[in-house]
Design a protein around this motif. Structure first.
Motif, short mmCIF file in Angstrom:
data_model
loop_
_atom_site.label_atom_id
_atom_site.label_comp_id
_atom_site.label_asym_id
_atom_site.label_seq_id
_atom_site.Cartn_x
_atom_site.Cartn_y
_atom_site.Cartn_z
N UNK A 3 68.76 13.10 -14.03
CA UNK A 3 69.62 13.91 -14.83
C UNK A 3 70.27 15.25 -14.20
N UNK A 4 69.52 15.86 -13.38
CA UNK A 4 70.26 16.85 -12.80
C UNK A 4 71.63 16.42 -11.67
N UNK A 5 71.43 15.52 -11.01
CA UNK A 5 72.45 14.96 -10.30
C UNK A 5 73.65 14.52 -11.24
N UNK A 6 73.25 13.85 -12.43
CA UNK A 6 74.48 13.35 -13.46
C UNK A 6 75.12 14.91 -13.81
N UNK A 7 74.43 15.74 -14.13
CA UNK A 7 74.70 17.17 -14.87
C UNK A 7 75.97 17.76 -13.60
N UNK A 8 75.28 17.75 -12.42
CA UNK A 8 76.36 18.11 -11.46
C UNK A 8 77.55 17.25 -11.10
N UNK A 9 77.47 16.10 -11.24
CA UNK A 9 78.61 14.98 -11.09
C UNK A 9 79.64 15.16 -12.42
N UNK A 12 81.37 18.59 -12.18
CA UNK A 12 82.36 18.63 -11.03
C UNK A 12 83.68 17.65 -11.69
N UNK A 13 83.40 16.72 -12.30
CA UNK A 13 84.34 15.67 -12.89
C UNK A 13 85.35 16.37 -13.89
N UNK A 14 84.46 17.33 -14.55
CA UNK A 14 85.24 18.02 -15.60
C UNK A 14 85.87 19.28 -15.22
N UNK A 15 85.37 19.53 -14.01
CA UNK A 15 85.99 20.95 -13.12
C UNK A 15 85.41 22.06 -13.79
N UNK A 16 84.27 22.09 -14.26
CA UNK A 16 83.43 23.19 -14.66
C UNK A 16 82.51 23.74 -13.48
N UNK A 17 83.18 24.36 -12.75
CA UNK A 17 82.68 24.94 -11.54
C UNK A 17 81.41 25.80 -11.55
N UNK A 18 81.41 26.59 -12.85
CA UNK A 18 80.41 27.41 -13.06
C UNK A 18 79.24 26.65 -13.28
N UNK A 19 79.38 25.45 -14.26
CA UNK A 19 78.14 24.64 -14.59
C UNK A 19 77.48 23.87 -13.21
N UNK A 20 78.62 23.39 -12.41
CA UNK A 20 78.21 22.73 -11.22
C UNK A 20 77.39 23.62 -10.53
N UNK A 21 77.84 24.91 -10.31
CA UNK A 21 77.16 25.84 -9.41
C UNK A 21 75.56 26.12 -9.89
N UNK A 43 82.89 24.54 -3.28
CA UNK A 43 84.06 25.48 -2.62
C UNK A 43 85.28 24.71 -2.24
N UNK A 44 85.21 23.61 -1.38
CA UNK A 44 86.50 22.81 -1.09
C UNK A 44 87.09 22.56 -2.37
N UNK A 45 86.58 21.88 -3.36
CA UNK A 45 87.34 21.35 -4.61
C UNK A 45 87.93 22.50 -5.29
N UNK A 46 87.41 23.95 -4.98
CA UNK A 46 88.23 25.02 -5.65
C UNK A 46 89.02 25.69 -4.68
#
Length: 143
Positions: A3-9, A12-21, A43-46
């Motif tokens: 679930x945690x990995x899914x939340x990360x990905x 990232x897919x939504x470009x919600x970098x705050x949540x991803x971090x 960071x690369x994505x950003x």
């Protein structure tokens, strides 16, 4: 953990970098290496090369001679327009044979970009050909 990995990905897919971090930080105590890789990628994505290089330093401490650690370093160097350094880093990567189809395309593609920019046209063509052969998606193989 799934679930945690899914939340990360998903973040990232939504470009919600705050949540991803936030999710990556939650992952860190459980899987510090993967969390460090993801933080560099975040960071690369950003397009934040300074943050990426700082995060990469932590990853390099955890996993110093890993091919993916080297690839992420080359990716940061490329982002900083340090093409010769990125090229040298990519040349040094020893890709395990069982990782060719998961990672080889990315490494070869970045090598092709470096070579093209550096005027190494024959080497660029060879790298792009490898990238095409190693691509996991059929649309990429056709390129």
């Amino acid at each position: 953990m799934e679930k945690l990995y899914n939340s990360i990905y998903n973040s990232l897919d939504r470009r919600d970098y705050t949540a991803a971090r936030k999710y990556i930080e939650e992952l860190a105590p459980h899987d510090p290496v993967e969390a460090a890789r993801l933080m560099v990628s975040l960071y690369i994505e950003q397009e934040d090369s300074r943050g990426a290089m700082q995060a990469w330093g932590k990853l390099d401490t955890l996993l110093p001679h890993d091919f993916f650690t080297q690839f992420l370093h080359a990716r940061i160097l490329f982002m900083e327009k340090r093409y010769v350094s990125a090229y040298k880093e990519l040349k040094d990567i020893q890709l395990p044979s069982d990782k060719v189809y998961g990672y080889g395309e990315k490494i070869a593609n970045l090598m092709g970009q470096c070579c093209r920019i550096l005027g190494k046209t024959d080497e660029a063509a060879q790298a792009y050909k490898k990238a095409s052969e190693w691509a996991s998606e059929q649309a990429l193989k056709a390129m």
